[in-house]
Design an enzyme around this catalytic site. Structure first.
Site, PDB file in Angstrom:
ATOM      1  N   GLY B  70       7.431  19.177 -27.123  1.00 36.98           N
ATOM      2  CA  GLY B  70       7.462  20.547 -27.608  1.00 36.98           C
ATOM      3  C   GLY B  70       8.323  20.707 -28.855  1.00 36.98           C
ATOM      4  O   GLY B  70       7.971  21.451 -29.772  1.00 36.98           O
ATOM      5  N   ASN B 145      11.983  30.489 -22.093  1.00 36.14           N
ATOM      6  CA  ASN B 145      12.536  29.455 -21.221  1.00 36.14           C
ATOM      7  C   ASN B 145      13.782  29.904 -20.471  1.00 36.14           C
ATOM      8  O   ASN B 145      14.090  29.367 -19.417  1.00 36.14           O
ATOM      9  CB  ASN B 145      12.845  28.189 -22.023  1.00 36.14           C
ATOM     10  CG  ASN B 145      13.645  28.457 -23.270  1.00 36.14           C
ATOM     11  OD1 ASN B 145      13.250  29.265 -24.120  1.00 36.14           O
ATOM     12  ND2 ASN B 145      14.782  27.826 -23.384  1.00 36.14           N
ATOM     13  N   GLN B 171       6.631  26.761 -22.148  1.00 32.78           N
ATOM     14  CA  GLN B 171       6.902  27.207 -20.775  1.00 32.78           C
ATOM     15  C   GLN B 171       5.710  27.919 -20.147  1.00 32.78           C
ATOM     16  O   GLN B 171       5.574  27.937 -18.927  1.00 32.78           O
ATOM     17  CB  GLN B 171       8.129  28.126 -20.731  1.00 32.78           C
ATOM     18  CG  GLN B 171       9.451  27.439 -21.053  1.00 32.78           C
ATOM     19  CD  GLN B 171       9.936  26.483 -19.957  1.00 32.78           C
ATOM     20  OE1 GLN B 171       9.449  26.487 -18.827  1.00 32.78           O
ATOM     21  NE2 GLN B 171      10.898  25.638 -20.299  1.00 32.78           N
ATOM     22  N   SER B 191       4.009  21.098 -24.158  1.00 37.85           N
ATOM     23  CA  SER B 191       4.772  19.926 -23.738  1.00 37.85           C
ATOM     24  C   SER B 191       4.334  19.507 -22.346  1.00 37.85           C
ATOM     25  O   SER B 191       4.009  20.344 -21.504  1.00 37.85           O
ATOM     26  CB  SER B 191       6.271  20.265 -23.749  1.00 37.85           C
ATOM     27  OG  SER B 191       7.011  19.144 -23.347  1.00 37.85           O
ATOM     28  N   HIS B 193       6.119  17.534 -19.994  1.00 34.58           N
ATOM     29  CA  HIS B 193       7.049  17.335 -18.871  1.00 34.58           C
ATOM     30  C   HIS B 193       7.444  18.616 -18.141  1.00 34.58           C
ATOM     31  O   HIS B 193       8.167  18.562 -17.151  1.00 34.58           O
ATOM     32  CB  HIS B 193       8.291  16.556 -19.321  1.00 34.58           C
ATOM     33  CG  HIS B 193       9.237  17.303 -20.198  1.00 34.58           C
ATOM     34  ND1 HIS B 193      10.442  17.775 -19.754  1.00 34.58           N
ATOM     35  CD2 HIS B 193       9.163  17.638 -21.501  1.00 34.58           C
ATOM     36  CE1 HIS B 193      11.069  18.365 -20.757  1.00 34.58           C
ATOM     37  NE2 HIS B 193      10.322  18.301 -21.832  1.00 34.58           N
ATOM     38  N   CYS B 313      30.937  28.210 -21.701  1.00 35.15           N
ATOM     39  CA  CYS B 313      31.809  27.087 -21.431  1.00 35.15           C
ATOM     40  C   CYS B 313      31.017  25.801 -21.221  1.00 35.15           C
ATOM     41  O   CYS B 313      31.550  24.723 -21.370  1.00 35.15           O
ATOM     42  CB  CYS B 313      32.670  27.376 -20.209  1.00 35.15           C
ATOM     43  SG  CYS B 313      34.299  27.924 -20.688  1.00 35.15           S
TER      44      CYS B 313
HETATM   45  C1  LIG Z   1      10.336  27.116 -24.789  1.00 33.21           C
HETATM   46  C2  LIG Z   1      10.538  25.670 -25.076  1.00 33.21           C
HETATM   47  N1  LIG Z   1      10.159  25.169 -26.258  1.00 33.21           N
HETATM   48  C3  LIG Z   1      10.308  23.866 -26.564  1.00 33.21           C
HETATM   49  C4  LIG Z   1      10.885  22.984 -25.671  1.00 33.21           C
HETATM   50  C5  LIG Z   1      11.053  21.552 -26.053  1.00 33.21           C
HETATM   51  O1  LIG Z   1      10.110  20.733 -25.453  1.00 33.21           O
HETATM   52  P1  LIG Z   1      10.370  19.158 -25.358  1.00 33.21           P
HETATM   53  O2  LIG Z   1      11.436  18.966 -24.358  1.00 33.21           O
HETATM   54  O3  LIG Z   1       9.050  18.607 -24.917  1.00 33.21           O
HETATM   55  O4  LIG Z   1      10.740  18.697 -26.714  1.00 33.21           O
HETATM   56  C6  LIG Z   1      11.305  23.468 -24.428  1.00 33.21           C
HETATM   57  C7  LIG Z   1      11.946  22.559 -23.449  1.00 33.21           C
HETATM   58  O5  LIG Z   1      13.139  22.534 -23.260  1.00 33.21           O
HETATM   59  C8  LIG Z   1      11.132  24.835 -24.131  1.00 33.21           C
HETATM   60  O6  LIG Z   1      11.537  25.340 -22.961  1.00 33.21           O
HETATM   61 ZN   LIG Z   2      36.079  26.998 -20.091  1.00 32.60          ZN
END
Ligand SMILES: Cc1ncc(COP(=O)(O)O)c(C=O)c1O
Ligand SMILES: [Zn+2]
Lengths: 128, 376
Positions: B70, B145, B171, B191, B193, B313
């Site tokens: 992604g 996300n 997502q 993406s 995964h 944090c």
């Molecule tokens: C909204 C969104 N865009 C892009 C990505 C990035 O995808 P990738 O981990 O395949 O590079 C993520 C994943 O963390 C995502 O949640």
């Molecule tokens: Zn802290």
């Protein structure tokens, strides 16, 4: 990212809470950066008449590093004379915990600051 | 008990997919660019996955190119812009969009970051007003996300009449219908995964005729839009992951989500972040007042429950999540936010355990918090 000792102090925090009739109170940090700590001390005298930290309690809104250092610093100063307590630094606390990730340094400084602030508060009250 | 509720970060790869992928390491290991039959077979497999993705978004397979994920797809999409162009995006994008946008600004591209309201929606009037004669691309995340909010891409697409429209659908893919024609999209990122496929594989929809600014040079692969030998096993796995999606799972995950939201909101001084109705089926984001998120997350971790936090944090910048700030949360409440993300493997039993543990931990952390707690 945290070592076992830090996680242990975080998981089983010691000396948290408040002292109702505290001798000094320190509150440091701000919600913006994510860590706030409040520390209460109760001052007494040892056999030689020196002022000591008889009791100490803390409350912390913060990450694991902030909670672990809060817990550790109170353990370190309990029973110490005021003069000894003033010398305790953030590095000493961190070292006792076996180290913290560099990014967490700012969270660990709070404990030292809260202690300083509580002692100063006590000294100010005493002068009055 | 181990409960994995971080499926927006990544998902478990399906056993069936692993088995299929293995064949492409040991038997059908040809290079798709080779002209012999090993190569031809590999190429056919790539195209099969291409076809599956294309069908899922109602388009043709010659409009899909494969990438490393992604993030690469998002980078590639935005890099279509040149000095003097104007980009419109939002304040709630994934870092692979907003970091790219920031970088484009340094190269002389003007960028507008649209606000969102407290539910997380983009204001369509603000979008309309932001368009000027240099506006070349609008890039708006589909399903967020962090807070799960789903934007109305159909309405946005109608506004982008003579402007390219890109969406980060990482997502939302396979959770909500995506129709690139109905939404008037020119570009869309996906993406593998996040849907139980392998990591390191993604795709970009590129509308026919659109020229990209190629980022990986050195080969004519992927219709000359992205150099490099294709990750055949990964791409095959990606295709298979899409084939294994079931409507029923989506429905069931949504019901579990609603159950978890309902139960967690019974804890005093909690609030749901992001729209309640237009929300990814697997996303729950809750703020626990008076508590810092990292502490909550770590305690849950030690009890076997895996979640993520928007706390400062736990970030490298010591700033809380930009998405939570964009929906107007005060800093201290943004710090106390936890994301629970479900998958088809999530069970009700796991959620009951989670609820119990969250209650325990929240109680402890509130006890040691100096912030005023009037719920005690
Ligand atoms: C909204 C969104 N865009 C892009 C990505 C990035 O995808 P990738 O981990 O395949 O590079 C993520 C994943 O963390 C995502 O949640
Ligand atoms: Zn802290």
């Amino acid at each position: 990212m945290y070592n076992k000792k830090v996680l242990d102090y975080f998981r089983h925090p010691k000396n948290y809470g408040v002292i109702k009739n505290y001798s000094g109170r320190g509150k440091v940090g701000n919600p913006r950066c994510g860590d706030i700590m409040e520390l209460h001390i109760k001052i007494g005298k040892d056999k030689r008449g020196r002022e000591i930290i008889k009791d100490v309690k803390w409350q912390t809104f913060g990450c694991a590093a902030a909670i672990a250092t809060s817990s550790m610093v109170t353990e370190m100063v309990k029973g110490k004379t005021l003069e000894e307590a003033k010398k305790i630094s953030n590095q000493q606390v961190t070292k006792k915990l076996g180290g913290l990730p560099p990014i967490k340094t700012h969270c660990s400084i709070l404990a030292e600051e809260a202690l300083d602030s509580a002692i100063k508060d006590y000294e100010k009250r005493k002068k009055k | 008990m181990e409960v994995y509720l971080d499926n927006s970060a990544t998902t478990q790869v399906d056993g069936k997919i692993i088995k299929l992928m293995n064949k492409y390491f040991s038997e059908n290991y040809g290079n798709p660019s080779s002209l012999h039959d090993f190569g031809r077979r590999a190429k056919e497999s790539l195209d099969k996955s291409r076809e599956i993705i294309a069908k899922k978004i109602n388009t043709n397979k010659d409009e899909i190119i494969f990438t490393s994920g992604g993030s690469e797809s998002n980078n590639l999409a935005l890099n279509i812009l040149k000095e003097g162009d104007h980009l419109i995006t939002t304040k709630i994008e994934h870092p692979s969009i907003f970091e790219t946008a920031k970088n484009l600004e340094r190269k002389g591209i003007k960028v507008t970051y649209l606000n969102v309201n407290k539910e997380g929606f983009v204001d369509l009037d603000e979008l309309k007003k932001s368009i000027n004669k240099n506006t070349k691309l609008v890039s708006i995340i589909h399903g967020n996300n962090e807070i799960g909010v789903i934007q109305d891409l159909e309405a946005i697409g109608k506004i982008c009449k003579n402007i390219l429209f890109h969406t980060d659908a990482v997502q939302s893919f396979c959770k909500i219908n995506i129709d690139v024609n109905k939404f008037n999209l020119s570009l869309a990122s996906f993406s593998s995964h996040k849907i139980h496929g392998p990591k390191g594989v993604g795709a970009l929809y590129v509308k026919k005729g659109l020229e990209l600014n190629k980022m990986i040079l050195g080969g004519h692969q992927e219709m000359n839009k992205r150099g490099g030998t294709e990750n055949v096993p990964g791409i095959v796995g990606f295709g298979e992951a899409i084939k294994l999606i079931k409507e029923n799972d989506i429905k069931r995950i949504g019901e579990l989500r609603d159950f978890l939201i309902k139960e967690l909101l019974k804890i005093p001084r909690t609030r749901l972040n992001g729209s309640k109705n237009k929300r990814l089926c697997n996303n729950i984001n809750i703020s626990f007042e008076l508590i810092e998120g990292e502490g909550l997350m770590l305690h849950l971790d030690m009890k076997g429950v895996k979640v993520s936090t928007g706390s400062a944090c736990s970030s490298q910048t010591l700033e809380p999540s930009h998405v939570l700030i964009a929906i107007g949360l005060p800093h201290e409440i943004a710090h106390g936010s936890i994301r629970f993300s479900l998958s088809k493997n999530t069970t009700k039993k796991e959620l009951l355990y989670t609820i119990k543990k969250v209650k325990e931990v929240a109680k402890l952390l509130r006890k040691i918090s100096p912030l005023k707690d009037d719920t005690k």
